[in-house]
Design an enzyme around this catalytic site. Sequence first.
Site: not given
Lengths: 332, 201
Positions: A55-58, A111, A220
């Site tokens: 996921g994005s955001g890391h 994932d 998360h």
Amino acid sequence: MKKLLNDPAKFVDEMLDGLCAAHPEFYRRAAPGARVIVRADAPVAGKVAIVSGGGSGHLPIFTGYVGPGLLDGCAIGEVFSSPSVEQIADAMRAANGGAGVLRLYGNYGGDCMNFDMAGEMLEMEDIPSTTVLLTDDVASAKPEERQKRRGVAGMVYAYKIAGAKADTGADLTEVTRVAQKVADACRSVGAALTPCTVPLAGKPTFQIADDEMEMGMGIHGEPGVWRGKLRTADQVAAEMMDKLLADQPLARGDRVSILVNSLGATPPEELYILYRHAAARLKDVGAEIVMPLVGRYATSMEMAGVSFTICKLDGELEGLLKAPAACAFWRV
Amino acid sequence: MALTTSILKTAWTRVAAQMDACKDELNALDGAVGDGDLGITMSRGAREVVEQLDALPDDLGMAFMKTAQAFTKTSGSTFGTLIATGLMAAAKATKGRTEAPWSEMPALLTGALDAMKARGKAELGDKTVLDALAAARDAIQGKDDPAGQLAAAAAAVDATLAAFRDKPNKVGRARIFAEKTVGLDDPGMVAFRRVVDGLTK
């Protein structure tokens, strides 16, 4: 929600537009508009390709680490959501230089399913691939259930060391062996002070009082080990080191690298205050620190907090850790 | 009569319409224990498959394969990947054939179920769509007409929903909220029930 963005639905795509525009020497979209980033010179003929994603955001995880000596390709999902099977398969196709693909990523249910399925699809196209999962977060499961642990900042070491191995011209079996070895040598733990907000959700991932922290929380916002009043940097660093050393004891003369990582909002000043304690503790046990990393290497957007990762090295891993590599966020 | 690519096309058209109709219901159910996007996953996935229908080959296995790929195109949702995993199992089982007799449906469902169990690392009894699939598979054993199979499957899934309603979810994101799931229908089972509804129309 207080964020500089245009439209939550375009957060990921506009971020990738900017990333590729700023650093064309490193990043290229595999196809116009695709949420698949590959090395500017991909595919590198004859080299084992390493593909990651999530996921994005890391940032800099995952996409930021695409570059020579690191990753060949990445599939990027919505914020905190797995990329699709198709995106992962496209990343593998675009990165494959004819020597096969290592899928190297963190252990999260979605994932795993999507990377496995992409691997199965590529198998039908006669592109061989292997998997190595990062399971370095010691707070996420007991030692006897290590394979259930989540993957966090240990990924940085795995990308670096496996990437260097692939650069030597090693075959897929060898690159996979080294990637597994570094994954096995990494232990991480995190602590969060504030939550972050997923743009499409518009509200914080969890609630926490102004004077509280949570030890062991996942990137998360997965529940941690305890929540309580904020403690001092030394107390927090001591507890995190206790957890890491209990899980992977170190002996006098052991060589390790340590990553003191900001989860996003925590500034370098605080990281160095924490590092000071962590380094003293490693010295106490007689371990030698090699190439310490202090900074923003694996984040959860604007979350305040920190993670420690210890990577225990042997001669092979140390040599590969120090080999040249470059991406927009990190140069060795 | 047997299952052919032509029948597969009709089936997906109906399922896609049904998924559009129940999108909000599935989102709401999923929102209680997950991220609330199950309805979107199902309707977008099915619509993507419908987009591909004209291009489906007569080889049933290749047709199933195309539908599996299309279904995962729009989202990274685990449920979408599970569905695609089941479709891919059917693809492998029917590769090189232009039809599969209706009497083969239990075997195809068993193959899909086994692949989905392996991919999702879930077991029967965990209160997931797998329990509903297994019940449907058992209910259609020995039946070789599609209408009879669908009626039996619908009844079996209803019974499974009722049997699991007061049990906790044991796998997936819902597991973290296990106690909260007692008394709630599993969203994945309901999605499968709506697929059966769609096929029955």
